[in-house]
Design an enzyme around this catalytic site. Structure first.
Site, PDB file in Angstrom:
ATOM      1  N   GLU A  45     -55.492 -36.049  30.288  1.00 14.08           N
ATOM      2  CA  GLU A  45     -56.159 -36.195  28.982  1.00 14.08           C
ATOM      3  C   GLU A  45     -57.015 -37.455  28.901  1.00 14.08           C
ATOM      4  O   GLU A  45     -56.713 -38.392  28.155  1.00 14.08           O
ATOM      5  CB  GLU A  45     -55.121 -36.176  27.844  1.00 14.08           C
ATOM      6  CG  GLU A  45     -54.384 -34.870  27.725  1.00 14.08           C
ATOM      7  CD  GLU A  45     -53.392 -34.837  26.550  1.00 14.08           C
ATOM      8  OE1 GLU A  45     -53.096 -35.898  25.982  1.00 14.08           O
ATOM      9  OE2 GLU A  45     -52.929 -33.741  26.204  1.00 14.08           O
TER      10      GLU A  45
ATOM     11  N   GLU B 154     -50.508 -27.610  29.091  1.00 16.31           N
ATOM     12  CA  GLU B 154     -49.350 -28.047  28.300  1.00 16.31           C
ATOM     13  C   GLU B 154     -49.355 -27.277  26.985  1.00 16.31           C
ATOM     14  O   GLU B 154     -50.416 -27.053  26.405  1.00 16.31           O
ATOM     15  CB  GLU B 154     -49.458 -29.531  27.932  1.00 16.31           C
ATOM     16  CG  GLU B 154     -49.488 -30.473  29.101  1.00 16.31           C
ATOM     17  CD  GLU B 154     -49.570 -31.930  28.661  1.00 16.31           C
ATOM     18  OE1 GLU B 154     -49.448 -32.217  27.440  1.00 16.31           O
ATOM     19  OE2 GLU B 154     -49.768 -32.778  29.525  1.00 16.31           O
TER      20      GLU B 154
HETATM   21  C1  GAL Z   1     -49.787 -34.713  25.561  1.00 17.87           C
HETATM   22  C2  GAL Z   1     -49.540 -35.436  26.880  1.00 17.87           C
HETATM   23  C3  GAL Z   1     -48.143 -35.177  27.409  1.00 17.87           C
HETATM   24  C4  GAL Z   1     -47.132 -35.347  26.313  1.00 17.87           C
HETATM   25  C5  GAL Z   1     -47.491 -34.452  25.149  1.00 17.87           C
HETATM   26  C6  GAL Z   1     -46.497 -34.521  24.017  1.00 17.87           C
HETATM   27  O1  GAL Z   1     -50.880 -35.237  24.898  1.00 17.87           O
HETATM   28  O2  GAL Z   1     -50.470 -35.028  27.853  1.00 17.87           O
HETATM   29  O3  GAL Z   1     -47.883 -36.059  28.484  1.00 17.87           O
HETATM   30  O4  GAL Z   1     -47.093 -36.675  25.915  1.00 17.87           O
HETATM   31  O5  GAL Z   1     -48.750 -34.832  24.655  1.00 17.87           O
HETATM   32  O6  GAL Z   1     -46.850 -33.658  22.970  1.00 17.87           O
END
Ligand code: GAL
Length: 658
Positions: free
Chosen positions: A145, A294
Site C-alpha cells: 500500500e 486483502e
Molecule cells: C491494510 C494493511 C494490512 C493491515 C490491514 C488491516 O491497510 O495493508 O497490513 O494492516 O490494513 O485492516
C-alpha cells in the site's frame, strides 16, 4: 494465468515454529490455496545490516507447499527496521509539518532517500536470489500500500530537478503557471517550494506527478533486483487502496503484471453499487483481472465502530469481487499477533489459536472457490460501457472544489451507481485509454482537456459512439491553467452547446424534462446552443437563482455517426436513474432489472459463454425471475422461472442447454 485462489496473510515470524504445522492444518481445512508471507518481516529477514536470515521463511514456505499451499512473497520495504532508521536517519520521511516521522509504526520511509533505495535493493536482491526460482513462490507483491508523501529537503531538490526536466526552462514554467500573478515568478529552480496547503494550481498538480514518479522509481528499483531472478510464469503485483489518490495508478501499474487491491469496509456494511466501481477501477488499471490481496475477515480494528460483517455478508462480498474480475481473495489476516498495533483486528484464528466463528464462512468460500475454479479459469469481464477516470481532473477539483461538497470520486460514483443498478458491466478506465471496444463512454467531470483527448473522443463519436459529458468538463489544460475557451473547450463542436456559466449551489435547483422532474444538487451549468447547431433539449432548469431559470440543462447532439449528451446538472438519484436508463435504451444496451440489493454480473468464459453471478446483498429473502433455465454451479441444481434467494445467497449460473 492461474486458477481462482483463496488465501490468507500469514506471519509465521509472529509464532514459534512448533505452531506452524497446526496453522497449516487449519488452513488446509479452510481450503486455503495461497498464503502471503513476508511483507513486514524485514527485521526477521535482515536482523543486522547485510546479514540475512531466511531459514525460517524457507521452512515456512516448504511446510506450506507440502500442504499444497502456494506462497506469494511480499518485499518488506513498508516496514523498515529500527537499525536502518538509527544508522540512516535520512531514510525517515518528513511530514508536512516539517516533523520527521517516528520509528515504530510502518511506512515511515522517504520514498526518494538514496540510503533507503540502497537498503531496499539489498533486501529485495537477497530475497530474489533465495526465493526467485522457488517452485512454491507463484508471485511477488512489492512493498505494501504505497501511501506516504515526503516533504524533506532531499525530496524538494529532486522535485526541482523533476521540474527542470519537465519544463526545460524557467520561462516555460513561469508561463504555464501564470507566475506574474502574486509575484510568483521564479528566477532559480532552487526557489520552488514543495506545495504545503493551498498553492499555485500548476505547482500543486505537478507535485502529484512528482509523487507518482517517486513511487515509480522506487518500484522500478525493486523490479530491477527482482525480475532477473524470476521465471516468466512468476508475476509481480502491488496491493493498491482503491480510490487512494496520492499518485497516478495508471502510471504505477505500467511495470507490474497485474494490479491488486485491499478492500475494507471499516464501519458499516457493503454498498455493492459503490464498491463495484472500486473493483472495476482496479481491473481498469491494466484492463486485466486483479487480485483482492486483502479483505476483512469479519471486522477491522482501525475504524470508528469496527462492527462485524453480518453472517453471510463476507461470502456475498467474495463473489461480488470475483464477479467484477478478482482472480484471488486473501483474508487479512490468519491470526492476530499477541502484541503489535492490530490486536483487535478480525482474523480466522483467535488469540487462543482456535477457529473464530468466521472461520466456517471462510471455509465455505474456500470450498466454493475450489468448486468453480476450473469453470472460471481464464474468464474475463467484457463491457461495452466505459467510465473515464482522470487523476489530473480529480486532483485539480480536489485543490479547488469550489463547492466543498463536490467530490470527484463521489460524482463519478453517482454515474456508476445508476449503471450498476441495471447490472451493466462497466470498465472504469483511464481517460487516455483506447475506446475502440465501447459503445457508450461517460466522462464524469473530465476537467482537464488537451487536443489528444479531444481528438480521441471526437473519433469515438464520429464512428458511432455515444459520449456523455457532465458538469465540470473541459475547463483546464495539462498544467492546471484555465483553457482560454468556454467549457467544454474544443468538445463544444461535438456537444453543440457551450457552458455560458457555472454555479455552485447553496440549495438544489429544479431540473425538468420529459424524462423526469427533479433537481440538480451542488452544481449547475447553464448551457447555450451554438449557432448553427440544433441539439435536442432534454431538460431545462426551473426557477432558482434567476441566472439558471428556464435555461438549458441537458442536451443531446448528433455528431458524425454518434451522439453527445451534455449534462449540466448533478441530478438527484431518481432523475439520474431515469436519464441513465434513457441513455442505455438509446444505445440499445441490455439491462437487467433486479429487485434492490440483487446484483447480476456476467464473466465471459473461455468458450465465449457468459457465467452469471447472482448475489443477494441484503439480509432479506428475495426472488429473481430467470429469463431461461439456469444451472447453478454451486448447488448443481437447475432452476427456471422464479428463483428464491435467501439473505446473502449467491448463485453462479450458466444457461441450461435444452
Ligand atoms: C491494510 C494493511 C494490512 C493491515 C490491514 C488491516 O491497510 O495493508 O497490513 O494492516 O490494513 O485492516
Amino acid at each position: 494465468m492461474q486458477k481462482l485462489q483463496f488465501g490468507v496473510a500469514y506471519y509465521p515470524e509472529h509464532w514459534p515454529q512448533e505452531r506452524w504445522a497446526e496453522d497449516i492444518r487449519l488452513m488446509q481445512a479452510a481450503h486455503v490455496t495461497v498464503a502471503r508471507l513476508g511483507e513486514f518481516a524485514w527485521s526477521s529477514m535482515e536482523p543486522v545490516e547485510g546479514q540475512f536470515n531466511f531459514a525460517w521463511l524457507e521452512k515456512a514456505i516448504e511446510m506450506l507447499a507440502e500442504a499444497g499451499i502456494a506462497t506469494v512473497l511480499g518485499t518488506p520495504t513498508a516496514a523498515p527496521p529500527a537499525w536502518l532508521a538509527q544508522k540512516y536517519p535520512t531514510t525517515l520521511a518528513t511530514e508536512e509539518t516539517g516533523r520527521q516521522a517516528q520509528f515504530g509504526n510502518r511506512c515511515h520511509y522517504c520514498v526518494n532517500s538514496p540510503e533507503f533505495h540502497t537498503a531496499s535493493r539489498r533486501i529485495v536482491q537477497a530475497m530474489a536470489a533465495r526465493f526467485g526460482s522457488s517452485p512454491h513462490v507463484i508471485g511477488w507483491q512489492l512493498d505494501n500500500e504505497y501511501n506516504r508523501v515526503c516533504y524533506c529537503d532531499h525530496c524538494r531538490a529532486e522535485f526541482q530537478a523533476f521540474l527542470r526536466e519537465r519544463y526545460g526552462t524557467l520561462d516555460e514554467l513561469n508561463r504555464h503557471w501564470s507566475t506574474a500573478y502574486w509575484s510568483q515568478s521564479y528566477s532559480d529552480w532552487a526557489q520552488i517550494p514543495i506545495p504545503i496547503g493551498p498553492h499555485n494550481p500548476g505547482l500543486m498538480l505537478v507535485f502529484r506527478h512528482f509523487v507518482t514518479r517517486s513511487y515509480q522509481n522506487f518500484q522500478q528499483a525493486q523490479l530491477d533486483e527482482l525480475r532477473p531472478h524470476l521465471p516468466p510464469s512468476v508475476w509481480v503485483t502491488h496491493n493498491f487502496m482503491g480510490w487512494f489518490g496520492a499518485f497516478d495508478h495508471y502510471t504505477l501499474t505500467r511495470d507490474i503484471d497485474f494490479a491488486s487491491w485491499d478492500w475494507y469496509i471499516g464501519t458499516g456494511h457493503i454498498d455493492y453499487l459503490t464498491t463495484g466501481a472500486i473493483h472495476d477501477l482496479t481491473r481498469g488499471f491494466k484492463q486485466k483481472n486483479f487480485w483482492l490481496m486483502e479483505t476483512q475477515p469479519g471486522n477491522v480494528n482501525w475504524s470508528k465502530t469496527n462492527n462485524v460483517l453480518n453472517r453471510g455478508e463476507a461470502r456475498a462480498m467474495a463473489w461480488h469481487a470475483v464477479a467484477h474480475g478478482a482472480d484471488a481473495l486473501l483474508y487479512w489476516q490468519w491470526r492476530s499477533a499477541l502484541g503489535g498495533q492490530e490486536q483487535y483486528h478480525g482474523s480466522l484464528i483467535d488469540q487462543s489459536g482456535r477457529q473464530r466463528p468466521f472461520f466456517d464462512e471462510a471455509k465455505r468460500i474456500g470450498q466454493e472457490f475450489a468448486q468453480v475454479a476450473d469453470l472460471l479459469f481464464g474468464s474475463i469481464i467484457q463491457s461495452k460501457v466505459a467510465l473515464l477516470n482522470c487523476y489530473d481532473s480529480r486532483w485539480s477539483l480536489e485543490f479547488q472544489r469550489h463547492n466543498s461538497e463536490f467530490d470527484y470520486v463521489r460524482h463519478l460514483t453517482h454515474w456508476y451507481r445508476a449503471l450498476a443498478a441495471r447490472n451493466l458491466n462497466v470498465d472504469v478506465i483511464s481517460a487516455d485509454a483506447a475506446l475502440d471496444q465501447y459503445e457508450l463512454v461517460i466522462a464524469p467531470a473530465l476537467l482537464v482537456l488537451d487536443e489528444a483527448r479531444a481528438e480521441k473522443l471526437k473519433a469515438f463519436v464520429q464512428r458511432g459512439g455515444r459520449l456523455v459529458l457532465t458538469v465540470r468538463t473541459g475547463m483546464k489544460d495539462r498544467h492546471n491553467a484555465l483553457l482560454p475557451q468556454r467549457q467544454p473547450g474544443t468538445l463544444a463542436e461535438l456537444a453543440g452547446v457551450e457552458v455560458v456559466d457555472y454555479y455552485s449551489l447553496l440549495e438544489p435547483v429544479p431540473v425538468a424534462g420529459e424524462l423526469f422532474q427533479g433537481t440538480s444538487q451542488l452544481w449547475a451549468e447553464r448551457l447555450q446552443i451554438l449557432d448553427g447547431q440544433s441539439p435536442v433539449v432534454l431538460a431545462c432548469f426551473g426557477a432558482s437563482n434567476g441566472w439558471l431559470d428556464d435555461q438549458v440543462a441537458i442536451a443531446l447532439n448528433p455528431y458524425g455517426n454518434g451522439f453527445v449528451y451534455t449534462v449540466g446538472a448533478y441530478l438527484d438519484v431518481a432523475s439520474q436513474q431515469a436519464l441513465t436508463d434513457q441513455i442505455l435504451n438509446d444505445a440499445r444496451l441490455e439491462m437487467f432489472e433486479t429487485p434492490p440489493g440483487i446484483e447480476v454480473r456476467p464473466r465471459t468464459l473461455v468458450n465465449g459463454e457468459p457465467v452469471y453471478f447472482i448475489i443477494n446483498h441484503t439480509r432479506l429473502p428475495q426472488t429473481v425471475s430467470l429469463p431461461w433455465a439456469a444451472f447453478d454451479h454451486l448447488t448443481g441444481k437447475i432452476s427456471a422461472g422464479e428463483m428464491e434467494f435467501a439473505g446473502y445467497a449467491v448463485a453462479i449460473v450458466t444457461r441450461q442447454k435444452d
